[in-house]
Motif scaffolding. Sequence first.
Motif, PDB file in Angstrom:
ATOM      1  N   SER A 246      19.509  35.089  73.579  1.00 60.14           N
ATOM      2  CA  SER A 246      19.517  33.725  74.189  1.00 60.14           C
ATOM      3  C   SER A 246      19.903  34.353  76.381  1.00 60.14           C
ATOM      4  CB  SER A 246      21.441  33.625  74.295  1.00 60.14           C
ATOM      5  OG  SER A 246      21.468  33.395  73.132  1.00 60.14           O
ATOM      6  N   SER A 247      18.264  35.130  76.119  1.00 60.19           N
ATOM      7  CA  SER A 247      17.919  36.100  77.362  1.00 60.19           C
ATOM      8  C   SER A 247      16.930  34.989  78.278  1.00 60.19           C
ATOM      9  CB  SER A 247      18.062  37.072  77.660  1.00 60.19           C
ATOM     10  OG  SER A 247      19.034  38.083  76.555  1.00 60.19           O
ATOM     11  N   PRO A 248      17.419  33.994  78.619  1.00 54.48           N
ATOM     12  CA  PRO A 248      15.448  33.055  78.975  1.00 54.48           C
ATOM     13  C   PRO A 248      15.185  33.394  80.389  1.00 54.48           C
ATOM     14  CG  PRO A 248      17.105  31.716  79.005  1.00 54.48           C
ATOM     15  CD  PRO A 248      18.267  32.733  78.500  1.00 54.48           C
ATOM     16  N   VAL A 249      14.269  34.051  80.589  1.00 57.14           N
ATOM     17  CA  VAL A 249      13.371  35.140  81.101  1.00 57.14           C
ATOM     18  C   VAL A 249      13.290  33.644  82.468  1.00 57.14           C
ATOM     19  CG1 VAL A 249      10.907  35.582  82.596  1.00 57.14           C
ATOM     20  CG2 VAL A 249      12.037  36.745  80.379  1.00 57.14           C
ATOM     21  N   ARG A 250      13.627  33.323  84.221  1.00 59.16           N
ATOM     22  CA  ARG A 250      12.928  33.019  84.965  1.00 59.16           C
ATOM     23  C   ARG A 250      12.472  33.024  86.035  1.00 59.16           C
ATOM     24  NH1 ARG A 250      16.231  28.385  82.552  1.00 59.16           N
ATOM     25  NH2 ARG A 250      17.732  29.206  80.828  1.00 59.16           N
ATOM     26  N   LYS A 251      12.124  34.352  86.672  1.00 59.34           N
ATOM     27  CA  LYS A 251      11.801  34.252  87.356  1.00 59.34           C
ATOM     28  C   LYS A 251      10.625  36.341  87.006  1.00 59.34           C
ATOM     29  CE  LYS A 251      12.578  35.943  91.824  1.00 59.34           C
ATOM     30  NZ  LYS A 251      13.420  35.522  93.350  1.00 59.34           N
ATOM     31  N   ILE A 252       9.428  36.265  87.338  1.00 59.61           N
ATOM     32  CA  ILE A 252       8.870  37.743  87.294  1.00 59.61           C
ATOM     33  C   ILE A 252       8.840  37.869  88.836  1.00 59.61           C
ATOM     34  CG2 ILE A 252       7.251  38.684  86.527  1.00 59.61           C
ATOM     35  CD1 ILE A 252       7.991  36.992  83.835  1.00 59.61           C
ATOM     36  N   GLY A 253       9.611  38.791  89.131  1.00 59.40           N
ATOM     37  CA  GLY A 253       9.361  39.559  90.913  1.00 59.40           C
ATOM     38  C   GLY A 253       8.597  40.749  90.792  1.00 59.40           C
ATOM     39  N   ASN A 254       7.579  41.003  91.861  1.00 64.57           N
ATOM     40  CA  ASN A 254       6.877  42.040  91.850  1.00 64.57           C
ATOM     41  C   ASN A 254       5.803  42.717  90.796  1.00 64.57           C
ATOM     42  OD1 ASN A 254       8.011  42.727  94.316  1.00 64.57           O
ATOM     43  ND2 ASN A 254       9.212  44.060  94.179  1.00 64.57           N
ATOM     44  N   TRP A 255       5.327  41.855  89.734  1.00 63.48           N
ATOM     45  CA  TRP A 255       4.342  41.533  89.156  1.00 63.48           C
ATOM     46  C   TRP A 255       3.413  42.143  89.338  1.00 63.48           C
ATOM     47  CZ3 TRP A 255      -0.504  40.022  89.947  1.00 63.48           C
ATOM     48  CH2 TRP A 255      -0.244  38.678  91.069  1.00 63.48           C
TER      49      TRP A 255
ATOM     50  N   THR B 219      16.103  37.195  84.431  1.00 61.28           N
ATOM     51  CA  THR B 219      16.905  36.379  82.821  1.00 61.28           C
ATOM     52  C   THR B 219      18.161  35.917  83.322  1.00 61.28           C
ATOM     53  OG1 THR B 219      18.318  37.859  81.848  1.00 61.28           O
ATOM     54  CG2 THR B 219      15.829  38.217  82.190  1.00 61.28           C
ATOM     55  N   ASP B 220      19.052  34.864  82.499  1.00 61.48           N
ATOM     56  CA  ASP B 220      20.286  34.099  82.737  1.00 61.48           C
ATOM     57  C   ASP B 220      20.806  35.448  82.082  1.00 61.48           C
ATOM     58  OD1 ASP B 220      18.944  32.147  83.027  1.00 61.48           O
ATOM     59  OD2 ASP B 220      20.045  30.623  81.190  1.00 61.48           O
ATOM     60  N   GLN B 221      21.160  36.519  81.424  1.00 61.47           N
ATOM     61  CA  GLN B 221      21.947  37.479  81.223  1.00 61.47           C
ATOM     62  C   GLN B 221      21.832  38.534  82.496  1.00 61.47           C
ATOM     63  OE1 GLN B 221      23.860  37.065  79.012  1.00 61.47           O
ATOM     64  NE2 GLN B 221      22.918  35.443  78.314  1.00 61.47           N
ATOM     65  N   GLY B 222      20.686  38.750  83.521  1.00 64.71           N
ATOM     66  CA  GLY B 222      20.708  40.033  84.519  1.00 64.71           C
ATOM     67  C   GLY B 222      18.797  40.670  84.732  1.00 64.71           C
TER      68      GLY B 222
ATOM     69  N   ALA C 226      14.772  34.049  74.897  1.00 62.58           N
ATOM     70  CA  ALA C 226      15.457  32.349  75.640  1.00 62.58           C
ATOM     71  C   ALA C 226      15.807  32.086  73.834  1.00 62.58           C
ATOM     72  CB  ALA C 226      14.097  31.256  76.072  1.00 62.58           C
ATOM     73  N   ARG C 227      15.972  31.518  73.019  1.00 63.16           N
ATOM     74  CA  ARG C 227      16.842  31.031  72.160  1.00 63.16           C
ATOM     75  C   ARG C 227      17.843  32.463  71.575  1.00 63.16           C
ATOM     76  NH1 ARG C 227      11.994  28.449  70.137  1.00 63.16           N
ATOM     77  NH2 ARG C 227      12.018  26.544  70.582  1.00 63.16           N
ATOM     78  N   ASP C 228      19.215  31.438  70.791  1.00 59.88           N
ATOM     79  CA  ASP C 228      19.342  32.445  70.278  1.00 59.88           C
ATOM     80  C   ASP C 228      19.055  32.675  68.726  1.00 59.88           C
ATOM     81  OD1 ASP C 228      20.271  29.934  68.262  1.00 59.88           O
ATOM     82  OD2 ASP C 228      22.375  29.776  69.085  1.00 59.88           O
TER      83      ASP C 228
ATOM     84  N   TRP D  88      12.614  25.285  75.047  1.00 58.91           N
ATOM     85  CA  TRP D  88      11.732  26.703  74.798  1.00 58.91           C
ATOM     86  C   TRP D  88      10.775  26.571  73.357  1.00 58.91           C
ATOM     87  CZ3 TRP D  88      13.268  28.565  78.163  1.00 58.91           C
ATOM     88  CH2 TRP D  88      14.842  28.588  78.716  1.00 58.91           C
ATOM     89  N   THR D  89       9.727  25.754  72.908  1.00 57.61           N
ATOM     90  CA  THR D  89       8.666  25.678  72.620  1.00 57.61           C
ATOM     91  C   THR D  89       7.723  25.038  73.602  1.00 57.61           C
ATOM     92  OG1 THR D  89       9.075  26.623  70.682  1.00 57.61           O
ATOM     93  CG2 THR D  89       7.437  24.477  70.947  1.00 57.61           C
ATOM     94  N   LEU D  90       7.989  23.543  73.909  1.00 59.45           N
ATOM     95  CA  LEU D  90       7.886  22.402  74.449  1.00 59.45           C
ATOM     96  C   LEU D  90       6.944  21.160  73.650  1.00 59.45           C
ATOM     97  CD1 LEU D  90       6.785  23.862  77.788  1.00 59.45           C
ATOM     98  CD2 LEU D  90       8.947  22.533  77.426  1.00 59.45           C
TER      99      LEU D  90
END
Lengths: 491, 222
Positions: free
Chosen positions: A268-277, A286-289, A79-81, A424-426
């Motif tokens: 810089s590619s944070p994962v937002r959703k995981i489908g069909n796991w 991801t924010d980059q596709g 997610a981070r750079d 990205w750490t919480l």
Amino acid sequence: MNSEDMSPPTCRRRLLVQALAGVALVGGTGLAGRALAQTVEATPQDVLDVVVIGAGLAGLTAARDLDRAGCTSFTVLEARDRVGGRTVNHQLAGGVIAEAGGQWAGPGQTAIFDLARELEVEIFPSYYQGRNVYLAGDARYEEDLSAAHGNPVTAKLNQLSRQVPSKEPWTAADAPEIDKLSVAQWLTSQGIDNSSRFSFDTSIGLTTGTPPASLALLHYLSLINSADCSMEKLEGFNGGAQETRFVGGSQVLSTRMGESLGDRLRLSSPVRKIGNWDSDIVEIYTDQGLVRARQVIVALHPALCHQIVFEPALPEGRAQLQRLWPAHAPMRKTVHVYDRPFWRDKGLNGQISQADGPLIFSCDNSPADGSVGILSAFVRSAQLTHEAERASQTLAGIFAQALGDEALQFRQYHDHDWAKVDPWTLTCVGAIPPGFLTRWGRYLKPAVGRLIWSGTETADIWASSMDGAVRSGHRAALEALQALVANRRNA
Amino acid sequence: MMKRALLIGVAVGVTGLVLAAVIAGPQMLAGYRFMSALDSHYARYDADVGTWPQPQDTCNACHGASGQSQNEQYPSLAGQQASYLQAQLQAFAQGKRHSAQMEPLAATLSDDQIASLAQYFARQTPLRTDTPAADERLSAEGQASAAARGCSACHGSDFMGGATGPRLAGQGQAYLLSQLLAFKQGTRTDPSGAMNATAGLLSPAEAQALAHYLAGLAAASR
């Protein structure tokens, strides 16, 4: 060469589309459109064998193992750079660094020492020689810990920890009983005095991010169990898990592993959703596709996993584990830089504990050669202004009370509040409350569908430490490779 | 007492006071003074909070001693309405208000603990959280905005909280701004919808002015 050989992806794509269209006819037109849209690009070339989410020590170790096993079809999404997760180096003037996150290792943490050797990262001893300083109000007291001996309370904790396996503490014979208690409740039953209360408050607060009042005794015993059933090894500098540092800062381990991955590491590619796991091909948004993979290693803190949308929803136990895993221990760590580590001349080691102010604990974090003096401090976030000038002066005043007026003459200041720097750490390490592990712990490690869980929290030994992260990465890579083999066999 | 000063604590790791077998002279005196100060500190804490351990121990790092934050990024709980605190803890626990840090923590609390925490923080003396750098023009803009938007109807004429709205006076500027923007963007919702409607009207500049004005107000005692 015939035409089929020249364009296998296209042929395969056409076949897939036909097959799916056939299925879709049964399922209805709406579904047909969606199914086609999702799978039309799913050629073998598009689907990676493994995606690793998170470029901290766990994720990068897993990726490195995959690479070394000959698996080249993988990508690490971060997610981070930057790489390093909960390890990060502050770059100070003159090429000096100070760590803002995890930084120490010690006896028994063989996984991270092996990794450092393989990556040619040198180690050096933490500086802890001399007297600690304790502050309460205007009172100041100093003491040399090198003469420390065990005592009945720690001996009892060490003894109890033998029955609580670090791998799966919830399987301990009397886990249900132990897990009803917080560490503080147990300590009060031992009749400890105020100096012990102060010591446990500070030590446990630093090690787990939460005070004894809200820390599960079961979890704490499992951490002690990891440390060879010795609280002294878990919490101590001399002979303990804080004994050793990494030249160039702990983040160097991740930087080196990241560099060797080349373009298989995507920042810089944070994962937002995981489908069909739960299917053969998992979709990672991801924010980059979109990225597709046969196996996914999720090398994240469980609370960060909860920030990702899973479709379909995860099984109830795993979902609740992620939702309820504590994340209230972000930690804030500051750096004061001095011309020299002047406190050493006075027989002090720079370690200061304050009972009733913004400072939790400071320590000597100077580079190996002691060419400049660095005091790193863990502070109580809300008891110190966010504004750098006033915050640095307030802390310098406390250091001066403990170490002398030279502490007022610092050259640089840095402040890293993990709760506020980025999302990205919480949180830092495991602030596990009573009742949690016995109810939800069993959902922590088992893979769910194509999702393999990694991260230090999942380590069998030294969970919560950098060493645990490395161990969890090794284990996750093996699991992923085994799953790929098994899937191919079943295909 | 002298013996206690000599046998000061136990060896507990990173920061642990150790069992110092022989301490003499000035060092013994320092040890005695330190132990007295520590005893007073814990006696005050226990008188205020209750017999150790209490859940408040966990709140202090991010909300300050007695719920009084000194960091503008973290909200003060001291002097806040008990009903508001209780509703927020329940909203966090149920996932209706979002905070990665607060949701799991609130979910560990029983209803009784939530009620007791809310009452505890409500009776603490509130202070101004942090002192924002003075900007009279911005304050004046914020004051005018507060009047125009009718904030005092819910938050009280001194912004120390009213029947339906929480204390705002003296909260941290960064925290106030973050919440105004969260209401505006809908990432935080007010069950009545009032805050989402009001914040929805605010430009970023007006939200900034409001936060600055409210953060600079003294926290009146009740």
